[in-house]
Design a protein around this motif. Structure first.
Motif, mmCIF file in Angstrom:
data_model
loop_
_atom_site.group_PDB
_atom_site.id
_atom_site.type_symbol
_atom_site.label_atom_id
_atom_site.label_comp_id
_atom_site.label_asym_id
_atom_site.label_seq_id
_atom_site.Cartn_x
_atom_site.Cartn_y
_atom_site.Cartn_z
ATOM 1 N N ASP A 141 0.779 -1.340 0.106
ATOM 2 C CA ASP A 141 -0.111 0.116 -0.081
ATOM 3 C C ASP A 141 0.760 1.277 -0.111
ATOM 4 O O ASP A 141 1.648 1.591 0.971
ATOM 5 C CB ASP A 141 -0.854 -0.001 1.023
ATOM 6 C CG ASP A 141 -1.833 1.013 1.189
ATOM 7 O OD1 ASP A 141 -3.009 1.066 0.468
ATOM 8 O OD2 ASP A 141 -1.725 2.325 1.930
ATOM 9 N N ALA A 142 0.802 1.866 -1.315
ATOM 10 C CA ALA A 142 1.787 3.260 -1.189
ATOM 11 C C ALA A 142 1.506 4.406 -0.155
ATOM 12 O O ALA A 142 2.447 4.897 0.471
ATOM 13 C CB ALA A 142 1.443 3.944 -2.502
ATOM 14 N N GLN A 143 0.124 4.693 0.136
ATOM 15 C CA GLN A 143 -0.011 5.603 1.010
ATOM 16 C C GLN A 143 0.348 5.268 2.619
ATOM 17 O O GLN A 143 0.768 5.966 3.198
ATOM 18 C CB GLN A 143 -1.675 5.629 1.054
ATOM 19 C CG GLN A 143 -2.110 6.506 -0.039
ATOM 20 C CD GLN A 143 -3.760 6.629 0.035
ATOM 21 O OE1 GLN A 143 -4.393 5.884 -0.115
ATOM 22 N NE2 GLN A 143 -4.051 7.838 0.408
ATOM 23 N N ARG B 263 4.184 5.777 2.525
ATOM 24 C CA ARG B 263 4.272 7.378 2.461
ATOM 25 C C ARG B 263 4.358 7.647 4.022
ATOM 26 O O ARG B 263 5.372 8.330 4.476
ATOM 27 C CB ARG B 263 3.338 8.068 2.139
ATOM 28 C CG ARG B 263 2.946 8.173 0.536
ATOM 29 C CD ARG B 263 2.033 8.820 0.084
ATOM 30 N NE ARG B 263 1.597 8.694 -1.595
ATOM 31 C CZ ARG B 263 0.635 9.115 -1.799
ATOM 32 N NH1 ARG B 263 -0.320 10.081 -1.065
ATOM 33 N NH2 ARG B 263 0.459 8.936 -3.173
ATOM 34 N N CYS C 8 13.017 0.957 -2.080
ATOM 35 C CA CYS C 8 11.808 2.108 -2.343
ATOM 36 C C CYS C 8 11.925 3.318 -3.002
ATOM 37 O O CYS C 8 11.078 4.043 -3.242
ATOM 38 C CB CYS C 8 11.073 2.425 -0.840
ATOM 39 S SG CYS C 8 10.123 0.849 -0.039
ATOM 40 N N ASP D 25 10.371 3.141 -6.044
ATOM 41 C CA ASP D 25 8.837 2.798 -5.884
ATOM 42 C C ASP D 25 8.088 3.634 -6.929
ATOM 43 O O ASP D 25 8.579 4.592 -7.577
ATOM 44 C CB ASP D 25 8.380 3.185 -4.572
ATOM 45 C CG ASP D 25 7.056 2.523 -4.270
ATOM 46 O OD1 ASP D 25 7.019 1.537 -3.789
ATOM 47 O OD2 ASP D 25 5.961 3.284 -4.939
ATOM 48 N N SER D 26 7.095 2.881 -7.521
ATOM 49 C CA SER D 26 6.359 3.793 -8.645
ATOM 50 C C SER D 26 5.575 4.777 -8.056
ATOM 51 O O SER D 26 5.143 5.685 -8.874
ATOM 52 C CB SER D 26 4.948 2.789 -9.052
ATOM 53 O OG SER D 26 4.283 2.390 -8.106
ATOM 54 N N ASP D 27 5.217 5.171 -6.688
ATOM 55 C CA ASP D 27 4.494 6.194 -5.998
ATOM 56 C C ASP D 27 5.704 7.419 -5.846
ATOM 57 O O ASP D 27 6.797 7.009 -5.137
ATOM 58 C CB ASP D 27 4.016 5.817 -4.820
ATOM 59 C CG ASP D 27 3.141 6.872 -4.223
ATOM 60 O OD1 ASP D 27 1.912 7.083 -4.392
ATOM 61 O OD2 ASP D 27 3.754 7.864 -3.325
ATOM 62 N N GLU D 28 5.320 8.729 -6.323
ATOM 63 C CA GLU D 28 6.379 9.773 -6.148
ATOM 64 C C GLU D 28 6.488 10.126 -4.656
ATOM 65 O O GLU D 28 7.656 10.493 -4.329
ATOM 66 C CB GLU D 28 5.841 10.754 -7.141
ATOM 67 C CG GLU D 28 6.215 10.686 -8.340
ATOM 68 C CD GLU D 28 7.421 10.495 -8.936
ATOM 69 O OE1 GLU D 28 8.630 11.219 -8.325
ATOM 70 O OE2 GLU D 28 7.798 9.469 -9.815
ATOM 71 N N TYR D 29 5.652 9.957 -3.991
ATOM 72 C CA TYR D 29 5.786 10.488 -2.615
ATOM 73 C C TYR D 29 6.356 9.517 -1.884
ATOM 74 O O TYR D 29 7.116 9.836 -0.809
ATOM 75 C CB TYR D 29 4.237 10.674 -1.871
ATOM 76 C CG TYR D 29 3.720 11.845 -2.321
ATOM 77 C CD1 TYR D 29 4.245 13.216 -2.143
ATOM 78 C CD2 TYR D 29 2.857 11.958 -3.591
ATOM 79 C CE1 TYR D 29 3.406 14.415 -2.499
ATOM 80 C CE2 TYR D 29 2.238 13.065 -4.184
ATOM 81 C CZ TYR D 29 2.749 14.334 -3.611
ATOM 82 O OH TYR D 29 2.161 15.378 -3.865
ATOM 83 N N VAL D 30 6.000 8.087 -1.989
ATOM 84 C CA VAL D 30 7.095 6.972 -1.360
ATOM 85 C C VAL D 30 8.447 7.400 -1.554
ATOM 86 O O VAL D 30 9.393 7.254 -0.542
ATOM 87 C CB VAL D 30 6.690 5.526 -1.578
ATOM 88 C CG1 VAL D 30 7.572 4.572 -1.105
ATOM 89 C CG2 VAL D 30 5.124 5.244 -1.220
#
Length: 285
Positions: free
Chosen positions: A222-224, A227, A259, A262-267
Protein backbone atom coordinates in the motif's frame (compact mmCIF):
# COMPACT_ATOMS: atom_id res chain seq x y z
CA UNK A 1 -58.67 8.23 14.84
CA UNK A 2 -57.50 11.00 17.18
CA UNK A 3 -54.72 8.81 18.68
CA UNK A 4 -53.50 7.85 15.22
CA UNK A 5 -53.65 11.46 14.13
CA UNK A 6 -51.64 12.54 17.19
CA UNK A 7 -48.93 9.94 16.51
CA UNK A 8 -48.76 11.04 12.88
CA UNK A 9 -47.85 14.54 14.03
CA UNK A 10 -44.85 13.15 15.91
CA UNK A 11 -43.85 10.91 13.00
CA UNK A 12 -43.96 13.86 10.62
CA UNK A 13 -41.85 15.93 13.02
CA UNK A 14 -39.28 13.15 13.27
CA UNK A 15 -39.14 12.76 9.49
CA UNK A 16 -38.76 16.53 9.10
CA UNK A 17 -35.82 16.62 11.53
CA UNK A 18 -34.09 13.75 9.74
CA UNK A 19 -34.71 15.30 6.33
CA UNK A 20 -33.33 18.61 7.59
CA UNK A 21 -30.04 17.21 8.94
CA UNK A 22 -29.54 14.98 5.90
CA UNK A 23 -30.10 17.93 3.58
CA UNK A 24 -27.74 20.19 5.54
CA UNK A 25 -25.05 17.47 5.63
CA UNK A 26 -25.38 17.09 1.87
CA UNK A 27 -25.40 20.86 1.20
CA UNK A 28 -22.29 21.27 3.41
CA UNK A 29 -20.24 19.13 1.01
CA UNK A 30 -20.35 21.95 -1.58
CA UNK A 31 -18.38 25.15 -0.85
CA UNK A 32 -20.84 27.39 -2.68
CA UNK A 33 -23.53 26.57 -0.09
CA UNK A 34 -21.52 27.30 3.04
CA UNK A 35 -22.13 31.03 3.35
CA UNK A 36 -25.89 30.65 2.76
CA UNK A 37 -26.09 27.93 5.42
CA UNK A 38 -24.16 30.07 7.87
CA UNK A 39 -26.31 33.16 7.22
CA UNK A 40 -29.43 31.05 7.77
CA UNK A 41 -28.22 30.28 11.31
CA UNK A 42 -27.51 26.61 10.68
CA UNK A 43 -25.17 26.20 13.68
CA UNK A 44 -27.82 27.17 16.21
CA UNK A 45 -30.34 24.87 14.52
CA UNK A 46 -28.01 21.86 14.47
CA UNK A 47 -26.86 22.15 18.08
CA UNK A 48 -30.06 20.89 19.80
CA UNK A 49 -30.29 18.07 17.26
CA UNK A 50 -27.05 16.63 18.67
CA UNK A 51 -29.17 15.59 21.66
CA UNK A 52 -32.11 14.37 19.60
CA UNK A 53 -33.95 11.25 20.77
CA UNK A 54 -33.46 9.66 17.33
CA UNK A 55 -29.88 8.33 16.89
CA UNK A 56 -29.81 8.89 13.11
CA UNK A 57 -30.74 12.56 13.63
CA UNK A 58 -27.94 12.95 16.23
CA UNK A 59 -25.32 11.32 14.01
CA UNK A 60 -26.24 13.24 10.89
CA UNK A 61 -26.33 16.54 12.81
CA UNK A 62 -22.77 15.84 14.02
CA UNK A 63 -21.67 14.94 10.48
CA UNK A 64 -23.15 18.21 9.16
CA UNK A 65 -21.36 20.21 11.88
CA UNK A 66 -18.09 18.46 11.06
CA UNK A 67 -18.37 19.29 7.39
CA UNK A 68 -19.11 22.93 8.20
CA UNK A 69 -16.25 23.21 10.73
CA UNK A 70 -13.90 21.54 8.28
CA UNK A 71 -14.54 24.24 5.71
CA UNK A 72 -12.97 27.22 7.50
CA UNK A 73 -11.50 28.41 10.78
CA UNK A 74 -14.34 30.93 11.03
CA UNK A 75 -16.95 28.17 11.05
CA UNK A 76 -14.82 26.08 13.40
CA UNK A 77 -14.79 29.06 15.78
CA UNK A 78 -18.59 29.17 15.55
CA UNK A 79 -18.69 25.57 16.78
CA UNK A 80 -16.50 26.55 19.75
CA UNK A 81 -18.52 29.69 20.52
CA UNK A 82 -21.75 27.70 20.29
CA UNK A 83 -20.57 25.55 23.20
CA UNK A 84 -20.99 22.47 21.03
CA UNK A 85 -17.69 20.76 21.88
CA UNK A 86 -18.54 19.70 25.48
CA UNK A 87 -21.71 18.10 24.17
CA UNK A 88 -19.71 16.10 21.62
CA UNK A 89 -17.13 15.02 24.19
CA UNK A 90 -19.86 13.82 26.54
CA UNK A 91 -21.45 11.88 23.69
CA UNK A 92 -18.15 10.20 22.79
CA UNK A 93 -18.43 8.21 25.98
CA UNK A 94 -22.16 7.58 25.86
CA UNK A 95 -23.27 6.97 22.29
CA UNK A 96 -22.94 4.22 19.68
CA UNK A 97 -20.05 3.76 17.25
CA UNK A 98 -21.70 5.73 14.44
CA UNK A 99 -22.09 8.79 16.64
CA UNK A 100 -18.56 8.40 18.02
CA UNK A 101 -17.14 8.51 14.49
CA UNK A 102 -19.15 11.64 13.67
CA UNK A 103 -18.21 13.36 16.97
CA UNK A 104 -14.51 12.59 16.48
CA UNK A 105 -14.79 14.01 12.96
CA UNK A 106 -16.13 17.31 14.35
CA UNK A 107 -13.28 17.51 16.89
CA UNK A 108 -10.74 16.86 14.14
CA UNK A 109 -12.39 19.42 11.83
CA UNK A 110 -12.17 22.10 14.54
CA UNK A 111 -8.64 21.22 15.70
CA UNK A 112 -7.04 21.21 12.27
CA UNK A 113 -7.25 24.94 11.62
CA UNK A 114 -4.97 26.45 14.28
CA UNK A 115 -3.21 25.80 17.59
CA UNK A 116 -5.81 27.97 19.32
CA UNK A 117 -8.71 25.89 18.02
CA UNK A 118 -6.85 22.67 18.86
CA UNK A 119 -6.42 24.04 22.39
CA UNK A 120 -10.18 24.66 22.55
CA UNK A 121 -10.72 20.99 21.73
CA UNK A 122 -8.32 20.02 24.55
CA UNK A 123 -9.95 22.46 26.99
CA UNK A 124 -13.31 20.73 26.68
CA UNK A 125 -11.81 17.41 27.79
CA UNK A 126 -11.61 15.80 24.36
CA UNK A 127 -8.23 14.08 24.75
CA UNK A 128 -9.29 11.57 27.39
CA UNK A 129 -12.45 10.76 25.45
CA UNK A 130 -10.53 10.31 22.20
CA UNK A 131 -7.93 8.08 23.85
CA UNK A 132 -10.72 5.88 25.23
CA UNK A 133 -11.99 5.58 21.64
CA UNK A 134 -8.59 4.09 20.67
CA UNK A 135 -9.59 1.09 22.76
CA UNK A 136 -12.92 0.61 21.00
CA UNK A 137 -13.52 -2.70 19.21
CA UNK A 138 -14.67 -0.99 16.01
CA UNK A 139 -11.66 -0.02 13.83
CA UNK A 140 -13.51 2.89 12.21
CA UNK A 141 -13.98 4.51 15.65
CA UNK A 142 -10.27 4.03 16.38
CA UNK A 143 -9.45 5.56 13.01
CA UNK A 144 -11.66 8.63 13.60
CA UNK A 145 -10.12 9.20 17.05
CA UNK A 146 -6.58 8.75 15.69
CA UNK A 147 -7.24 11.35 12.99
CA UNK A 148 -8.37 13.84 15.64
CA UNK A 149 -5.36 13.20 17.91
CA UNK A 150 -2.97 13.60 14.98
CA UNK A 151 -4.54 16.89 13.94
CA UNK A 152 -4.15 18.23 17.48
CA UNK A 153 -0.54 17.04 17.79
CA UNK A 154 0.70 18.37 14.48
CA UNK A 155 0.51 22.06 15.43
CA UNK A 156 3.30 22.36 18.02
CA UNK A 157 5.27 20.61 20.77
CA UNK A 158 3.02 21.82 23.59
CA UNK A 159 -0.15 20.41 22.04
CA UNK A 160 1.71 17.25 21.08
CA UNK A 161 2.82 16.82 24.68
CA UNK A 162 -0.81 17.05 25.80
CA UNK A 163 -1.66 14.24 23.38
CA UNK A 164 1.21 12.16 24.80
CA UNK A 165 0.24 12.90 28.41
CA UNK A 166 -3.25 11.59 27.73
CA UNK A 167 -1.70 8.14 27.19
CA UNK A 168 -2.23 7.96 23.44
CA UNK A 169 1.16 6.75 22.18
CA UNK A 170 1.08 3.07 23.31
CA UNK A 171 -2.45 2.79 21.91
CA UNK A 172 -1.41 4.37 18.61
CA UNK A 173 1.39 1.79 18.37
CA UNK A 174 -1.22 -0.93 18.93
CA UNK A 175 -3.26 0.60 16.09
CA UNK A 176 -0.23 0.08 13.82
CA UNK A 177 -0.62 -3.63 14.47
CA UNK A 178 -4.31 -3.81 13.52
CA UNK A 179 -5.15 -5.53 10.22
CA UNK A 180 -6.98 -2.54 8.67
CA UNK A 181 -4.73 -0.60 6.30
CA UNK A 182 -6.62 2.67 6.79
CA UNK A 183 -6.05 2.48 10.55
CA UNK A 184 -2.36 1.66 10.09
CA UNK A 185 -1.97 4.71 7.82
CA UNK A 186 -3.55 7.19 10.18
CA UNK A 187 -1.73 5.74 13.23
CA UNK A 188 1.64 6.12 11.46
CA UNK A 189 0.66 9.67 10.49
CA UNK A 190 -0.30 10.58 14.08
CA UNK A 191 2.97 9.15 15.47
CA UNK A 192 4.84 11.19 12.85
CA UNK A 193 2.96 14.33 13.94
CA UNK A 194 3.95 13.69 17.56
CA UNK A 195 7.60 12.78 16.91
CA UNK A 196 8.42 15.71 14.65
CA UNK A 197 8.49 18.46 17.27
CA UNK A 198 11.36 17.51 19.59
CA UNK A 199 13.84 14.76 20.53
CA UNK A 200 11.89 14.16 23.74
CA UNK A 201 8.60 13.57 21.92
CA UNK A 202 10.35 11.36 19.37
CA UNK A 203 11.87 9.37 22.24
CA UNK A 204 8.39 8.84 23.69
CA UNK A 205 7.30 7.33 20.38
CA UNK A 206 10.43 5.14 20.31
CA UNK A 207 9.94 4.00 23.93
CA UNK A 208 6.49 2.71 23.00
CA UNK A 209 8.11 0.35 20.48
CA UNK A 210 6.99 2.20 17.35
CA UNK A 211 10.18 1.79 15.29
CA UNK A 212 10.03 -2.00 15.04
CA UNK A 213 6.39 -1.98 13.96
CA UNK A 214 6.95 0.81 11.44
CA UNK A 215 10.03 -0.93 10.01
CA UNK A 216 8.11 -4.17 9.50
CA UNK A 217 5.76 -2.42 7.05
CA UNK A 218 8.33 -0.83 4.75
CA UNK A 219 7.58 -3.33 1.97
CA UNK A 220 3.80 -3.22 2.39
CA UNK A 221 2.20 -2.93 -1.07
CA UNK A 222 0.00 0.00 0.00
CA UNK A 223 1.66 3.21 -1.23
CA UNK A 224 -0.20 5.55 1.12
CA UNK A 225 0.88 3.46 4.11
CA UNK A 226 4.50 3.46 2.96
CA UNK A 227 4.41 7.26 2.64
CA UNK A 228 3.37 7.54 6.29
CA UNK A 229 5.88 4.91 7.44
CA UNK A 230 8.83 6.74 5.89
CA UNK A 231 7.53 10.07 7.16
CA UNK A 232 7.27 8.76 10.74
CA UNK A 233 10.73 7.17 10.66
CA UNK A 234 12.15 10.43 9.24
CA UNK A 235 10.57 12.49 12.01
CA UNK A 236 12.18 10.20 14.58
CA UNK A 237 15.62 9.96 12.94
CA UNK A 238 16.07 13.67 12.27
CA UNK A 239 16.57 14.72 15.89
CA UNK A 240 19.82 13.01 16.95
CA UNK A 241 22.48 10.41 16.18
CA UNK A 242 21.04 8.10 18.83
CA UNK A 243 17.55 8.18 17.35
CA UNK A 244 18.91 7.76 13.82
CA UNK A 245 20.90 4.72 14.94
CA UNK A 246 17.80 3.19 16.50
CA UNK A 247 16.02 3.50 13.14
CA UNK A 248 18.99 1.89 11.34
CA UNK A 249 19.15 -0.91 13.93
CA UNK A 250 15.57 -1.83 13.04
CA UNK A 251 17.08 -3.25 9.83
CA UNK A 252 15.26 -0.92 7.45
CA UNK A 253 18.10 -1.36 4.95
CA UNK A 254 18.41 -2.65 2.26
CA UNK A 255 14.59 -2.72 1.96
CA UNK A 256 14.41 1.09 2.17
CA UNK A 257 16.81 1.46 -0.77
CA UNK A 258 14.41 -0.55 -2.92
CA UNK A 259 11.69 2.00 -2.19
CA UNK A 260 13.75 4.70 -3.92
CA UNK A 261 12.49 3.05 -7.12
CA UNK A 262 8.87 2.85 -5.98
CA UNK A 263 6.19 3.72 -8.52
CA UNK A 264 4.69 6.26 -6.08
CA UNK A 265 6.43 9.65 -6.16
CA UNK A 266 5.67 10.44 -2.51
CA UNK A 267 7.04 7.09 -1.35
CA UNK A 268 10.27 7.85 -3.20
CA UNK A 269 10.42 11.37 -1.78
CA UNK A 270 9.74 10.30 1.82
CA UNK A 271 12.21 7.43 1.55
CA UNK A 272 14.91 9.79 0.27
CA UNK A 273 14.10 12.18 3.13
CA UNK A 274 14.51 9.35 5.64
CA UNK A 275 17.94 8.45 4.23
CA UNK A 276 18.96 12.12 4.35
CA UNK A 277 17.81 12.50 7.96
CA UNK A 278 19.84 9.43 8.95
CA UNK A 279 23.11 10.22 7.16
CA UNK A 280 23.23 13.93 8.04
CA UNK A 281 24.30 13.30 11.65
CA UNK A 282 27.67 11.60 11.24
CA UNK A 283 29.83 9.86 8.59
CA UNK A 284 29.65 6.59 10.57
CA UNK A 285 25.89 6.32 10.09
Amino acid sequence: MSQRHTLQVFEQYQKARLTFVQSVADLATRPQNIETLQNAGVMALLRPLLLDVVPSVQQTAALALGRLANYSDHLAESVVRGDILPQLVYSLAEQNRFYKKAAAFVLRAVAKHSPQLAQSVIDCGALDALVVCLEEFDPSVKEAATWALGYIARHNAELSQHVVDAGSVPLLVLCLQEPEIALKRVAASALSDIAKHSPELAQTVVDAGAIAHLAQMILNPDAQLKRQIFSALSQIAKHSVDLAEMVVEAEIFPAAFACLNDSDEYVKKNCATLIREIVKHTPEV
